[in-house]
Design an enzyme around this catalytic site. Structure first.
Site, PDB file in Angstrom:
ATOM      1  N   TYR A  55       0.818  -1.219   0.000  1.00  0.00           N
ATOM      2  CA  TYR A  55       0.000   0.000   0.000  1.00  0.00           C
ATOM      3  C   TYR A  55       0.850   1.265   0.000  1.00  0.00           C
ATOM      4  O   TYR A  55       0.343   2.342  -0.334  1.00  0.00           O
ATOM      5  CB  TYR A  55      -0.922   0.046   1.223  1.00  0.00           C
ATOM      6  CG  TYR A  55      -1.912  -1.078   1.350  1.00  0.00           C
ATOM      7  CD1 TYR A  55      -2.110  -2.000   0.326  1.00  0.00           C
ATOM      8  CD2 TYR A  55      -2.650  -1.237   2.518  1.00  0.00           C
ATOM      9  CE1 TYR A  55      -3.016  -3.035   0.469  1.00  0.00           C
ATOM     10  CE2 TYR A  55      -3.557  -2.267   2.666  1.00  0.00           C
ATOM     11  CZ  TYR A  55      -3.733  -3.174   1.642  1.00  0.00           C
ATOM     12  OH  TYR A  55      -4.621  -4.193   1.802  1.00  0.00           O
ATOM     13  N   HIS A 113       0.453 -11.808   1.610  1.00  0.00           N
ATOM     14  CA  HIS A 113      -0.573 -11.082   0.871  1.00  0.00           C
ATOM     15  C   HIS A 113      -1.291 -11.948  -0.168  1.00  0.00           C
ATOM     16  O   HIS A 113      -2.450 -11.705  -0.476  1.00  0.00           O
ATOM     17  CB  HIS A 113       0.076  -9.882   0.164  1.00  0.00           C
ATOM     18  CG  HIS A 113      -0.814  -8.695   0.050  1.00  0.00           C
ATOM     19  ND1 HIS A 113      -0.372  -7.416   0.207  1.00  0.00           N
ATOM     20  CD2 HIS A 113      -2.130  -8.587  -0.212  1.00  0.00           C
ATOM     21  CE1 HIS A 113      -1.373  -6.563   0.054  1.00  0.00           C
ATOM     22  NE2 HIS A 113      -2.453  -7.264  -0.207  1.00  0.00           N
TER      23      HIS A 113
END
Length: 290
Positions: A55, A113
């Site tokens: 992010y 992830h």
């Protein structure tokens, strides 16, 4: 700004309690906006913040945590290892980098992830970080039943949580019962379906919102927590941040819950933004982020 009591918790397999509802910061790429959003959320009573190396906002999350004045030990902080850092050595370096960027002393929960590349090498590095005390717990994100089974066959420390796309249009019907059986918490990303106009205009949701004097977003979040799910709605609007936490003093009826269950379309809604296509998504199955 009105502050609400902290969210109820869900119990992780390690015996640690994790807030059932937290703030997600996916796509909050402006550092000042991210920092302010985290500070706002923590001051409003949130005690969980979810970020990820990919992010690009871990530093802002760490600054927001400090600016809030909430003691570090009262905040549950989650981040994730991105796929380009998978493998034993690269994941060790990724953990160290996240710890440095967050500047928070430790990480409460670190996730892999995606179920791609060298999952087992990365998992071993995360297990060692748990042994060292820098990670309090480890888990997974976007893992299917088959992906999770493969990891469980080799894991010394079992994952405590799987973070997946889940909302009234996509219930993950085969996955959630399996995770329950394994003692793995399901946490919903995209819990509001990215604010889908079609979803927010569904009559059953509009009627439930009117009946309880709430917004459609609050009804959807209440549906998540009433099902026993954890969830991480994202917002940068201070009013929405506060409102998203205010879902613990009402209950949906059995009829309302059943009507929302009937909305399931059995398919995901997520489409990766164009900028994200340049940072590794060629490795992933379609629509398998954030």
């Amino acid at each position: 700004m009105e502050a609400f009591s902290h969210a109820p918790t869900v119990m992780l397999a390690t015996g640690v309690e994790m807030p059932a509802l937290g703030l997600g910061v996916y796509l909050v790429r402006d550092p000042a906006v991210c920092e302010t959003s985290v500070e706002t959320a923590l001051r409003a009573g949130y005690r969980l913040v979810d970020t990820a190396a990919m992010y690009g906002n871990e530093r802002a999350v760490g600054r927001g945590l400090k600016a809030s004045g909430v003691p570090r030990e009262d905040v549950f902080l989650t981040t994730k290892v991105w796929v380009t850092d998978f493998g034993y050595e690269r994941t060790k370096a990724s953990i160290a980098a996240s710890l440095e960027r967050l500047d928070s002393g430790w990480i409460d929960l670190m996730l892999l992830h995606q179920p791609v590349r060298d999952v087992l090498g990365s998992w071993r590095a995360m297990e060692e970080a748990v042994d060292a005390g820098t990670l309090r717990a480890i888990g997974i994100s976007n893992f299917t039943v088959a992906d999770t089974r493969r990891l469980l066959e080799h894991a010394r420390i079992r994952p405590v949580l799987n973070q997946v796309e889940l909302h009234p249009y996509f219930h993950q019907g085969a996955l959630t019962p399996f995770l329950d059986e394994q003692g793995i918490v399901t946490q919903s990303w995209y819990p509001l379906g990215h604010g889908s106009k079609d979803l927010f205009q569904e009559r059953v949701l509009v009627d439930a919102a009117a009946a309880h004097g709430r917004s459609v977003a609050q009804v959807i979040l209440r549906w998540h927590v009433q099902r026993g799910l954890a969830t991480i709605p994202k917002s940068t609007d201070p009013e929405h941040i506060v409102a998203n936490l205010d879902v613990f003093d009402f209950s949906l009826t059995e009829t309302e819950m059943a009507a929302i269950e009937a909305l399931d379309k059995g398919r995901p809604m997520f489409r990766p933004p164009r900028w994200l296509l340049a940072v590794g998504t060629s490795l992933l199955r379609p629509r398998q982020l954030p």
